[in-house]
Scaffold this motif. Structure first.
Motif, PDB file in Angstrom:
ATOM      1  N   ALA A   1      -6.385   6.838  -3.144  1.00  0.00           N
ATOM      2  CA  ALA A   1      -6.446   6.265  -1.788  1.00  0.00           C
ATOM      3  C   ALA A   1      -7.825   6.425  -1.147  1.00  0.00           C
ATOM      4  CB  ALA A   1      -5.389   6.924  -0.906  1.00  0.00           C
ATOM      5  N   GLY A   2      -8.709   7.198  -1.778  1.00  0.00           N
ATOM      6  CA  GLY A   2     -10.054   7.366  -1.203  1.00  0.00           C
ATOM      7  C   GLY A   2     -11.079   7.480  -2.311  1.00  0.00           C
ATOM      8  N   PHE A   3     -11.069   6.554  -3.228  1.00  0.00           N
ATOM      9  CA  PHE A   3     -11.898   6.693  -4.423  1.00  0.00           C
ATOM     10  C   PHE A   3     -13.016   5.650  -4.530  1.00  0.00           C
ATOM     11  CE2 PHE A   3     -12.796   6.077  -8.965  1.00  0.00           C
ATOM     12  CZ  PHE A   3     -12.969   7.379  -9.384  1.00  0.00           C
ATOM     13  N   SER A   4     -12.665   4.387  -4.348  1.00  0.00           N
ATOM     14  CA  SER A   4     -13.564   3.301  -4.799  1.00  0.00           C
ATOM     15  C   SER A   4     -14.959   3.347  -4.203  1.00  0.00           C
ATOM     16  CB  SER A   4     -12.951   1.939  -4.487  1.00  0.00           C
ATOM     17  OG  SER A   4     -11.738   1.796  -5.145  1.00  0.00           O
ATOM     18  N   ILE A   5     -15.080   3.469  -2.875  1.00  0.00           N
ATOM     19  CA  ILE A   5     -16.428   3.282  -2.294  1.00  0.00           C
ATOM     20  C   ILE A   5     -17.375   4.385  -2.746  1.00  0.00           C
ATOM     21  CG2 ILE A   5     -16.024   4.420  -0.054  1.00  0.00           C
ATOM     22  CD1 ILE A   5     -17.863   2.278   1.174  1.00  0.00           C
ATOM     23  N   GLY A   6     -16.903   5.634  -2.694  1.00  0.00           N
ATOM     24  CA  GLY A   6     -17.779   6.744  -3.075  1.00  0.00           C
ATOM     25  C   GLY A   6     -18.109   6.690  -4.550  1.00  0.00           C
ATOM     26  N   ALA A   7     -17.093   6.400  -5.348  1.00  0.00           N
ATOM     27  CA  ALA A   7     -17.284   6.389  -6.801  1.00  0.00           C
ATOM     28  C   ALA A   7     -18.227   5.263  -7.212  1.00  0.00           C
ATOM     29  CB  ALA A   7     -15.934   6.229  -7.485  1.00  0.00           C
ATOM     30  N   GLN A   8     -17.963   4.079  -6.670  1.00  0.00           N
ATOM     31  CA  GLN A   8     -18.739   2.908  -7.092  1.00  0.00           C
ATOM     32  C   GLN A   8     -20.179   2.961  -6.550  1.00  0.00           C
ATOM     33  OE1 GLN A   8     -16.117  -0.360  -6.401  1.00  0.00           O
ATOM     34  NE2 GLN A   8     -17.121  -1.698  -7.882  1.00  0.00           N
TER      35      GLN A   8
ATOM     36  N   LYS B   1       0.826  -1.218   0.000  1.00  0.00           N
ATOM     37  CA  LYS B   1       0.000   0.000   0.000  1.00  0.00           C
ATOM     38  C   LYS B   1       0.858   1.264   0.000  1.00  0.00           C
ATOM     39  CE  LYS B   1      -3.310  -2.900   0.790  1.00  0.00           C
ATOM     40  NZ  LYS B   1      -3.654  -3.159   2.171  1.00  0.00           N
ATOM     41  N   LYS B   2       0.336   2.251  -0.700  1.00  0.00           N
ATOM     42  CA  LYS B   2       0.982   3.572  -0.691  1.00  0.00           C
ATOM     43  C   LYS B   2       0.143   4.579   0.114  1.00  0.00           C
ATOM     44  CE  LYS B   2       3.226   2.860  -5.132  1.00  0.00           C
ATOM     45  NZ  LYS B   2       4.596   3.328  -4.888  1.00  0.00           N
ATOM     46  N   GLY B   3      -1.115   4.259   0.288  1.00  0.00           N
ATOM     47  CA  GLY B   3      -1.992   5.129   1.063  1.00  0.00           C
ATOM     48  C   GLY B   3      -3.310   4.416   1.319  1.00  0.00           C
ATOM     49  N   PHE B   4      -4.057   4.904   2.291  1.00  0.00           N
ATOM     50  CA  PHE B   4      -5.344   4.271   2.607  1.00  0.00           C
ATOM     51  C   PHE B   4      -6.288   5.332   3.188  1.00  0.00           C
ATOM     52  CE2 PHE B   4      -5.334   4.227   7.252  1.00  0.00           C
ATOM     53  CZ  PHE B   4      -3.991   4.463   7.528  1.00  0.00           C
ATOM     54  N   SER B   5      -7.546   4.970   3.345  1.00  0.00           N
ATOM     55  CA  SER B   5      -8.478   5.878   4.022  1.00  0.00           C
ATOM     56  C   SER B   5      -9.586   5.085   4.710  1.00  0.00           C
ATOM     57  CB  SER B   5      -9.044   6.921   3.060  1.00  0.00           C
ATOM     58  OG  SER B   5      -9.770   6.289   2.047  1.00  0.00           O
ATOM     59  N   LEU B   6     -10.354   5.812   5.498  1.00  0.00           N
ATOM     60  CA  LEU B   6     -11.417   5.196   6.300  1.00  0.00           C
ATOM     61  C   LEU B   6     -12.774   5.650   5.778  1.00  0.00           C
ATOM     62  CD1 LEU B   6      -9.796   6.051   9.732  1.00  0.00           C
ATOM     63  CD2 LEU B   6     -10.045   3.748   8.795  1.00  0.00           C
TER      64      LEU B   6
ATOM     65  N   ARG C   1     -15.781  18.937   8.054  1.00  0.00           N
ATOM     66  CA  ARG C   1     -15.006  18.318   6.976  1.00  0.00           C
ATOM     67  C   ARG C   1     -15.862  18.174   5.717  1.00  0.00           C
ATOM     68  NH1 ARG C   1     -15.840  13.248   5.300  1.00  0.00           N
ATOM     69  NH2 ARG C   1     -16.466  12.282   7.259  1.00  0.00           N
ATOM     70  N   LEU C   2     -15.293  18.541   4.601  1.00  0.00           N
ATOM     71  CA  LEU C   2     -15.944  18.268   3.322  1.00  0.00           C
ATOM     72  C   LEU C   2     -14.918  17.548   2.468  1.00  0.00           C
ATOM     73  CD1 LEU C   2     -18.744  19.103   1.905  1.00  0.00           C
ATOM     74  CD2 LEU C   2     -17.281  20.529   0.502  1.00  0.00           C
ATOM     75  N   GLY C   3     -15.171  16.294   2.154  1.00  0.00           N
ATOM     76  CA  GLY C   3     -14.258  15.538   1.309  1.00  0.00           C
ATOM     77  C   GLY C   3     -13.521  14.467   2.068  1.00  0.00           C
ATOM     78  N   LYS C   4     -12.753  13.751   1.310  1.00  0.00           N
ATOM     79  CA  LYS C   4     -12.087  12.546   1.806  1.00  0.00           C
ATOM     80  C   LYS C   4     -10.766  12.886   2.498  1.00  0.00           C
ATOM     81  CE  LYS C   4     -12.657   8.180   1.563  1.00  0.00           C
ATOM     82  NZ  LYS C   4     -13.785   7.517   2.134  1.00  0.00           N
ATOM     83  N   VAL C   5     -10.484  12.206   3.602  1.00  0.00           N
ATOM     84  CA  VAL C   5      -9.198  12.370   4.288  1.00  0.00           C
ATOM     85  C   VAL C   5      -8.396  11.100   4.030  1.00  0.00           C
ATOM     86  CG1 VAL C   5      -8.107  12.968   6.472  1.00  0.00           C
ATOM     87  CG2 VAL C   5     -10.496  13.536   6.106  1.00  0.00           C
ATOM     88  N   VAL C   6      -7.188  11.241   3.489  1.00  0.00           N
ATOM     89  CA  VAL C   6      -6.390  10.049   3.166  1.00  0.00           C
ATOM     90  C   VAL C   6      -5.073  10.072   3.927  1.00  0.00           C
ATOM     91  CG1 VAL C   6      -7.433   9.740   0.885  1.00  0.00           C
ATOM     92  CG2 VAL C   6      -5.359  11.097   1.097  1.00  0.00           C
ATOM     93  N   CYS C   7      -4.558   8.897   4.220  1.00  0.00           N
ATOM     94  CA  CYS C   7      -3.312   8.767   4.979  1.00  0.00           C
ATOM     95  C   CYS C   7      -2.283   8.099   4.064  1.00  0.00           C
ATOM     96  CB  CYS C   7      -3.604   7.890   6.194  1.00  0.00           C
ATOM     97  SG  CYS C   7      -2.201   7.736   7.304  1.00  0.00           S
ATOM     98  N   MET C   8      -1.167   8.771   3.849  1.00  0.00           N
ATOM     99  CA  MET C   8      -0.214   8.288   2.842  1.00  0.00           C
ATOM    100  C   MET C   8       1.046   7.709   3.481  1.00  0.00           C
ATOM    101  SD  MET C   8      -2.089   8.967   0.285  1.00  0.00           S
ATOM    102  CE  MET C   8      -1.036   8.403  -1.034  1.00  0.00           C
ATOM    103  N   TYR C   9       1.491   6.573   2.947  1.00  0.00           N
ATOM    104  CA  TYR C   9       2.749   5.980   3.399  1.00  0.00           C
ATOM    105  C   TYR C   9       3.938   6.548   2.633  1.00  0.00           C
ATOM    106  CZ  TYR C   9       0.281   2.509   6.208  1.00  0.00           C
ATOM    107  OH  TYR C   9      -0.496   1.889   7.167  1.00  0.00           O
TER     108      TYR C   9
END
Ligand SMILES: NC(=O)c1ccc[n+]([C@@H]2O[C@H](COP(=O)([O-])OP(=O)(O)OC[C@H]3O[C@@H](n4cnc5c(N)ncnc54)[C@H](OP(=O)(O)O)[C@@H]3O)[C@@H](O)[C@H]2O)c1
Length: 379
Positions: free
Chosen positions: A163-170, A54-59, A370-378
């Motif tokens: 890192a914060g795309f799939s769930i919202g997009a899909q 992983k290079k990054g992830f989100s909740l 908060r408005l938008g996705k918060v992502v955590c990057m490695y």
């Protein structure tokens, strides 16, 4: 190996600075984000498995449920050495592939594919191939996943967005599809500032519609939503609490004026909004509010009653109620294409280094504006 994990307050780590606590609903939850977690050596992959770094992830909203349950369980059972890695989105790179993996090779950039329906409909499912969520522990720096739960994206796709795309997009794409909009449709989107609704609103200009009303809970968030400049949109601030009816002024605007409702919190909004739907209307929902509180002793979450008038209104007006769980690979294809063709502008990303894991959690769940996705990057 790095990972963000829920731990017991007395969990021992080599580097005490990597342990911290964050409060949710007044409850302190302990976490560790460190390099200290052991990595499996000599990984042997199954035929359909892929090892991803992983290079990054989100909740997501849903993850808080797992966080709270794990923390309560570790404390009540005094599990001082147990830990639960969290996270349900990621961007990563393929490191190794199993013998029968197709379409992916070492070095490919991947995000999760939350394909649900198509996997549920498979007559026979191979072990490890789950419908929907690819993993609930995506902060694991290295993870083995079934190749059908991975979606290849090009190098040009920015890591932070991926890192914060799939769930919202899909999910957003799937709900828009099910809302069956046409050029005369008026849509109402609730929870306007939620990530799910933001994806819906940002993808909406690629669909036919006449007008969209967006419900949000504060003037601050309404101002931020206005700045998105969504075509033919009216942002409505509902100042009432979740137990009260919607503002009367909003009801007057919407009455008999809505063809479709997209709602990520149906246990709040269904009984307040159903009667606004016109003949042949569509109510599409993907979620309930406060799923964290389910299974919490002393919290009564089963008292919601649907008014009989709702059933009558739905019957008399040919209204359909559609539940939506995630989406299909085709939905993800479409969303990725929109993004790559600059038809989906995703500017509201907050990217933090894993060294700011505490801030990452605070922003993900405790920042009411908060408005938008918060992502955590490695990286
Ligand atoms: N089944 C699926 O396929 C699927 C997929 C994705 C998400 N979901 C569901 O969709 C929902 C939203 O998820 P998310 O990740 O997008 O959430 P999120 O980004 O954390 O949403 C936060 C926003 O939701 C609204 N909200 C939160 N609590 C609320 C409450 N008590 N009353 C009214 N509004 C509240 C607020 O927006 P406003 O102030 O603007 O109203 C808040 O800013 C959740 O129920 C989640 O489980 C389901």
């Amino acid at each position: 190996m790095k990972q963000l994990a829920v731990v017991h307050p007395e969990f021992e780590v080599a580097n005490p600075a990597s342990k911290f606590a964050v409060s949710f609903f007044g409850e302190r939850v302990n976490f560790v984000l460190d390099d200290c977690f052991p990595e499996k050596e000599n990984v042997v992959l199954g035929d359909h498995e892929v090892l991803v770094r992983k290079k990054g992830f989100s909740l997501n909203y849903r993850d808080l449920n797992f966080i709270m349950k794990a923390s309560r369980h570790f404390i009540s059972d005094n599990c001082k050495t147990a830990y639960l890695p969290i996270g349900s989105e990621f961007v990563g790179e393929v490191e190794q592939t199993g013998r029968l993996v197709t379409g992916l090779q070492k070095g490919d950039r991947v995000i999760p594919n939350w394909n649900y329906e198509e996997i549920r409909l498979l007559k026979k499912r191979k072990p490890g191939l789950t419908a929907g969520v690819a993993s609930n522990s995506t902060s694991k720096e290295k993870e083995i996943l079934h190749f059908r739960k991975l979606y290849k994206i090009p190098e040009t796709f920015p890591l932070e967005v991926a890192a914060g795309f799939s769930i919202g997009a899909q999910t957003g794409m799937s709900m828009l599809r099910k809302a069956k909009l046409n050029s005369k449709s008026t849509l109402l989107v609730t929870g306007g500032s939620s990530n799910t609704s933001l994806f819906v609103l940002k993808m909406l200009p690629n669909f036919k519609y006449k007008h969209v009303y967006v419900l949000t809970s504060s003037t601050e968030k309404a101002q931020q939503l206005e700045k998105l400049n969504i075509k033919n949109a009216t942002i409505l601030v509902n100042t009432k609490s979740k137990d009260e009816d919607i503002d009367l002024a909003i009801v007057k605007i919407l009455h008999n004026n809505v063809d479709a409702i997209i709602d990520p919190f149906c246990n709040i909004y269904l009984k307040k909004l159903y009667y606004l739907l016109r003949f042949n209307g569509r109510y599409v929902t993907c979620g309930i509010e406060n799923n964290t509180l389910y299974n919490t002793p002393g919290t009564d979450t089963e008292t919601m009653q649907l008014p009989e008038n709702l059933l009558v209104h739905f019957i008399m007006n040919n209204i359909s109620f559609t539940g939506n769980c995630l989406g299909t690979t085709r939905d993800l294809d479409k969303a990725v294409d929109l993004y790559l063709n600059e038809k989906l502008s995703l500017s509201n990303y907050h990217s933090l280094s894993y060294k700011n894991a505490c801030e990452f959690l605070e922003m993900s769940y405790n920042d009411t504006n908060r408005l938008g996705k918060v992502v955590c990057m490695y990286e």
